[in-house]
Structure formats: C-alpha cells, structure tokens
Write a protein that holds these residues in place. Structure first.
Motif, PDB file in Angstrom:
ATOM      1  N   LEU A 125       0.835  -1.200   0.000  1.00 47.95           N
ATOM      2  CA  LEU A 125       0.000   0.000   0.000  1.00 47.95           C
ATOM      3  C   LEU A 125       0.870   1.250   0.000  1.00 47.95           C
ATOM      4  CD1 LEU A 125      -2.488  -1.130   2.787  1.00 47.95           C
ATOM      5  CD2 LEU A 125      -3.020  -0.923   0.345  1.00 47.95           C
ATOM      6  N   ASN A 126       0.344   2.307  -0.588  1.00 49.39           N
ATOM      7  CA  ASN A 126       0.986   3.620  -0.478  1.00 49.39           C
ATOM      8  C   ASN A 126      -0.104   4.644  -0.225  1.00 49.39           C
ATOM      9  OD1 ASN A 126       0.131   4.924  -3.075  1.00 49.39           O
ATOM     10  ND2 ASN A 126       1.242   3.171  -3.931  1.00 49.39           N
ATOM     11  N   GLN A 127       0.303   5.857   0.086  1.00 49.67           N
ATOM     12  CA  GLN A 127      -0.696   6.853   0.474  1.00 49.67           C
ATOM     13  C   GLN A 127      -1.648   7.238  -0.656  1.00 49.67           C
ATOM     14  OE1 GLN A 127       1.387  10.138   2.192  1.00 49.67           O
ATOM     15  NE2 GLN A 127       3.050   9.974   0.733  1.00 49.67           N
ATOM     16  N   ASN A 128      -1.362   6.794  -1.871  1.00 49.02           N
ATOM     17  CA  ASN A 128      -2.248   7.059  -2.999  1.00 49.02           C
ATOM     18  C   ASN A 128      -3.123   5.860  -3.363  1.00 49.02           C
ATOM     19  OD1 ASN A 128      -1.231   9.727  -3.405  1.00 49.02           O
ATOM     20  ND2 ASN A 128       0.581   8.818  -4.335  1.00 49.02           N
ATOM     21  N   SER A 129      -3.017   4.773  -2.607  1.00 45.87           N
ATOM     22  CA  SER A 129      -3.826   3.584  -2.883  1.00 45.87           C
ATOM     23  C   SER A 129      -5.310   3.937  -2.774  1.00 45.87           C
ATOM     24  CB  SER A 129      -3.495   2.466  -1.894  1.00 45.87           C
ATOM     25  OG  SER A 129      -2.159   2.027  -2.058  1.00 45.87           O
ATOM     26  N   GLN A 130      -6.077   3.442  -3.738  1.00 43.86           N
ATOM     27  CA  GLN A 130      -7.506   3.737  -3.803  1.00 43.86           C
ATOM     28  C   GLN A 130      -8.328   2.462  -3.593  1.00 43.86           C
ATOM     29  OE1 GLN A 130      -8.892   6.914  -4.285  1.00 43.86           O
ATOM     30  NE2 GLN A 130      -6.762   7.496  -3.919  1.00 43.86           N
ATOM     31  N   PRO A 131      -9.456   2.589  -2.920  1.00 42.14           N
ATOM     32  CA  PRO A 131     -10.306   1.406  -2.719  1.00 42.14           C
ATOM     33  C   PRO A 131     -11.040   1.020  -3.990  1.00 42.14           C
ATOM     34  CG  PRO A 131     -11.404   3.342  -1.844  1.00 42.14           C
ATOM     35  CD  PRO A 131     -10.025   3.783  -2.291  1.00 42.14           C
ATOM     36  N   GLN A 132     -11.303  -0.269  -4.123  1.00 38.51           N
ATOM     37  CA  GLN A 132     -12.108  -0.768  -5.238  1.00 38.51           C
ATOM     38  C   GLN A 132     -13.595  -0.684  -4.898  1.00 38.51           C
ATOM     39  OE1 GLN A 132     -10.649  -4.682  -6.259  1.00 38.51           O
ATOM     40  NE2 GLN A 132      -8.553  -3.968  -6.397  1.00 38.51           N
ATOM     41  N   TRP A 133     -13.902  -0.532  -3.615  1.00 40.44           N
ATOM     42  CA  TRP A 133     -15.266  -0.318  -3.125  1.00 40.44           C
ATOM     43  C   TRP A 133     -15.128   0.358  -1.766  1.00 40.44           C
ATOM     44  CZ3 TRP A 133     -13.141  -5.259  -2.710  1.00 40.44           C
ATOM     45  CH2 TRP A 133     -13.055  -5.793  -1.431  1.00 40.44           C
ATOM     46  N   GLY A 156     -11.625  10.498  10.050  1.00 41.61           N
ATOM     47  CA  GLY A 156     -10.579  11.518  10.097  1.00 41.61           C
ATOM     48  C   GLY A 156      -9.431  11.205   9.155  1.00 41.61           C
ATOM     49  N   GLN A 157      -8.369  11.982   9.316  1.00 36.70           N
ATOM     50  CA  GLN A 157      -7.140  11.747   8.557  1.00 36.70           C
ATOM     51  C   GLN A 157      -6.089  11.206   9.519  1.00 36.70           C
ATOM     52  OE1 GLN A 157      -6.314  15.609   6.797  1.00 36.70           O
ATOM     53  NE2 GLN A 157      -7.180  14.907   4.863  1.00 36.70           N
ATOM     54  N   TYR A 158      -5.275  10.295   9.028  1.00 39.46           N
ATOM     55  CA  TYR A 158      -4.251   9.647   9.840  1.00 39.46           C
ATOM     56  C   TYR A 158      -2.931   9.698   9.095  1.00 39.46           C
ATOM     57  CZ  TYR A 158      -8.470   7.972  12.059  1.00 39.46           C
ATOM     58  OH  TYR A 158      -9.701   7.926  12.670  1.00 39.46           O
ATOM     59  N   ASP A 159      -1.853   9.790   9.839  1.00 31.93           N
ATOM     60  CA  ASP A 159      -0.523   9.762   9.235  1.00 31.93           C
ATOM     61  C   ASP A 159      -0.323   8.384   8.617  1.00 31.93           C
ATOM     62  OD1 ASP A 159       2.480   8.868   9.613  1.00 31.93           O
ATOM     63  OD2 ASP A 159       2.494  11.063   9.427  1.00 31.93           O
ATOM     64  N   PHE A 160      -0.204   8.339   7.302  1.00 37.37           N
ATOM     65  CA  PHE A 160      -0.150   7.064   6.590  1.00 37.37           C
ATOM     66  C   PHE A 160       0.981   6.169   7.093  1.00 37.37           C
ATOM     67  CE2 PHE A 160       1.682   4.448   3.226  1.00 37.37           C
ATOM     68  CZ  PHE A 160       0.605   3.618   2.945  1.00 37.37           C
ATOM     69  N   GLU A 161       2.201   6.692   7.106  1.00 39.05           N
ATOM     70  CA  GLU A 161       3.365   5.857   7.474  1.00 39.05           C
ATOM     71  C   GLU A 161       3.271   5.367   8.911  1.00 39.05           C
ATOM     72  OE1 GLU A 161       5.514   4.544   5.454  1.00 39.05           O
ATOM     73  OE2 GLU A 161       4.893   5.703   3.704  1.00 39.05           O
ATOM     74  N   GLN A 162       2.846   6.217   9.822  1.00 38.78           N
ATOM     75  CA  GLN A 162       2.748   5.813  11.234  1.00 38.78           C
ATOM     76  C   GLN A 162       1.636   4.787  11.424  1.00 38.78           C
ATOM     77  OE1 GLN A 162       4.858   6.700  13.926  1.00 38.78           O
ATOM     78  NE2 GLN A 162       3.769   4.897  14.640  1.00 38.78           N
ATOM     79  N   THR A 163       0.496   5.021  10.790  1.00 40.42           N
ATOM     80  CA  THR A 163      -0.636   4.104  10.929  1.00 40.42           C
ATOM     81  C   THR A 163      -0.306   2.745  10.319  1.00 40.42           C
ATOM     82  OG1 THR A 163      -2.083   6.037  10.820  1.00 40.42           O
ATOM     83  CG2 THR A 163      -3.127   3.901  10.570  1.00 40.42           C
ATOM     84  N   LYS A 164       0.398   2.763   9.200  1.00 38.34           N
ATOM     85  CA  LYS A 164       0.835   1.526   8.562  1.00 38.34           C
ATOM     86  C   LYS A 164       1.806   0.775   9.478  1.00 38.34           C
ATOM     87  CE  LYS A 164       3.488   0.310   4.441  1.00 38.34           C
ATOM     88  NZ  LYS A 164       3.994   0.850   3.167  1.00 38.34           N
ATOM     89  N   ALA A 165       2.767   1.485  10.049  1.00 36.79           N
ATOM     90  CA  ALA A 165       3.740   0.864  10.962  1.00 36.79           C
ATOM     91  C   ALA A 165       3.048   0.295  12.202  1.00 36.79           C
ATOM     92  CB  ALA A 165       4.811   1.874  11.357  1.00 36.79           C
TER      93      ALA A 165
END
Length: 149
Positions: free
Chosen positions: A20-28, A90-99
């Motif tokens: 995943l990256n911060q630009n990943s989009q859902p299919q649904w 809300g919005q979450y820090d992508f890298e921190q949330t992923k980690a």
C-alpha cells in the motif's frame, strides 16, 4: 485456511500491507487508505484487550446468530456493516498508521495464541483463539483486497 499466528501467513499479510501507499484507492467502500489502516487496528485492539467495547443483549443475540456463517464463509462480503467504534472518518498519518498495524499483526506471530486477551467478543460472544484467528485473518484480507493488494 491461513492463520495469523503462522509465521509465513503472517508475513504474507505484512507484505500486502507494505504494498500500500498513500495514494492507494479502494475498489469499493468509503474509507481512504489511512482510514482503512486505522480501522483494521480496532478489532485487533479488542482481541488484545486494549479497546473495550460495550455490548448489549440485542447485539449479542444477533452476533451469535451470524457468527457461524461469518466464520464458515471464505471471505467477508463487500460493504459489510461495521461497528460504530470501528468507523474512521478523520485523517491519519499514513506511514505511522501503517507501521502501527504491522506491529500489531506481528504480535500474533510472536505471541501466538497468547496475544488474545479477550475471550468474549462484544458482538459474537464467547470466542476461541482459533475463531479470533479466523476473524482477524478474514478482516485484514477483506480490507487489503478492497485496496487491491
């Protein structure tokens, strides 16, 4: 079925998270990738005893009726309902949330069944460590598939 406790299966989930990256989009669905990563932590936090949810009789009754069907199904249905406490807007820090999610997933491998601290699910009622395994695996798989990984 794959197991969140099994080293290679656990690593498979982590590898998919890492795709995943911060630009990943859902299919649904409606969640952004950062919201999904945060959302996926909530059921793990319940299993670990870090998030305590109140249950009521009506939800427990309904949960017990559908628990077997969910555990026997191969995958969760698209756009399945979720607990209000698991909703993320809300919005979450992508890298921190992923980690953070990866760290929690690794806990299942390192601690095995001892990672589970709660044996009464707030919606499904009494659950074994094998049922927690099944539920956690399917939930993670469902959302990673939602984002194409």
């Amino acid at each position: 079925m794959s197991s969140i406790y099994n080293s290679s299966d656990n690593q498979e989930i982590i590898n998919r998270i890492n795709q995943l990256n911060q630009n990943s989009q859902p299919q649904w669905g409606k969640m952004t990738v950062d919201q999904m990563l945060s959302h996926c932590q909530a059921p793990i936090d319940v299993a670990f005893g870090d998030l305590k949810l109140k249950s009521n009789f009506l939800f427990l009754l309904l949960g017990k009726m559908i628990k077997g069907k969910m555990l026997k199904s191969k995958h969760f249905q698209k756009n399945s309902p979720t607990a209000k406490d698991f909703t993320r807007t809300g919005q979450y820090d992508f890298e921190q949330t992923k980690a953070d999610l990866i760290k929690k997933v690794k806990t299942f491998e390192t601690e095995g069944t001892n990672a589970i601290k709660v044996y009464k699910h707030p919606f499904f009622g009494k659950m074994t460590v094998e049922e927690w395994d099944n539920l956690q695996w399917k939930h993670l798989d469902h959302h990673l598939y939602e984002f194409g990984v």
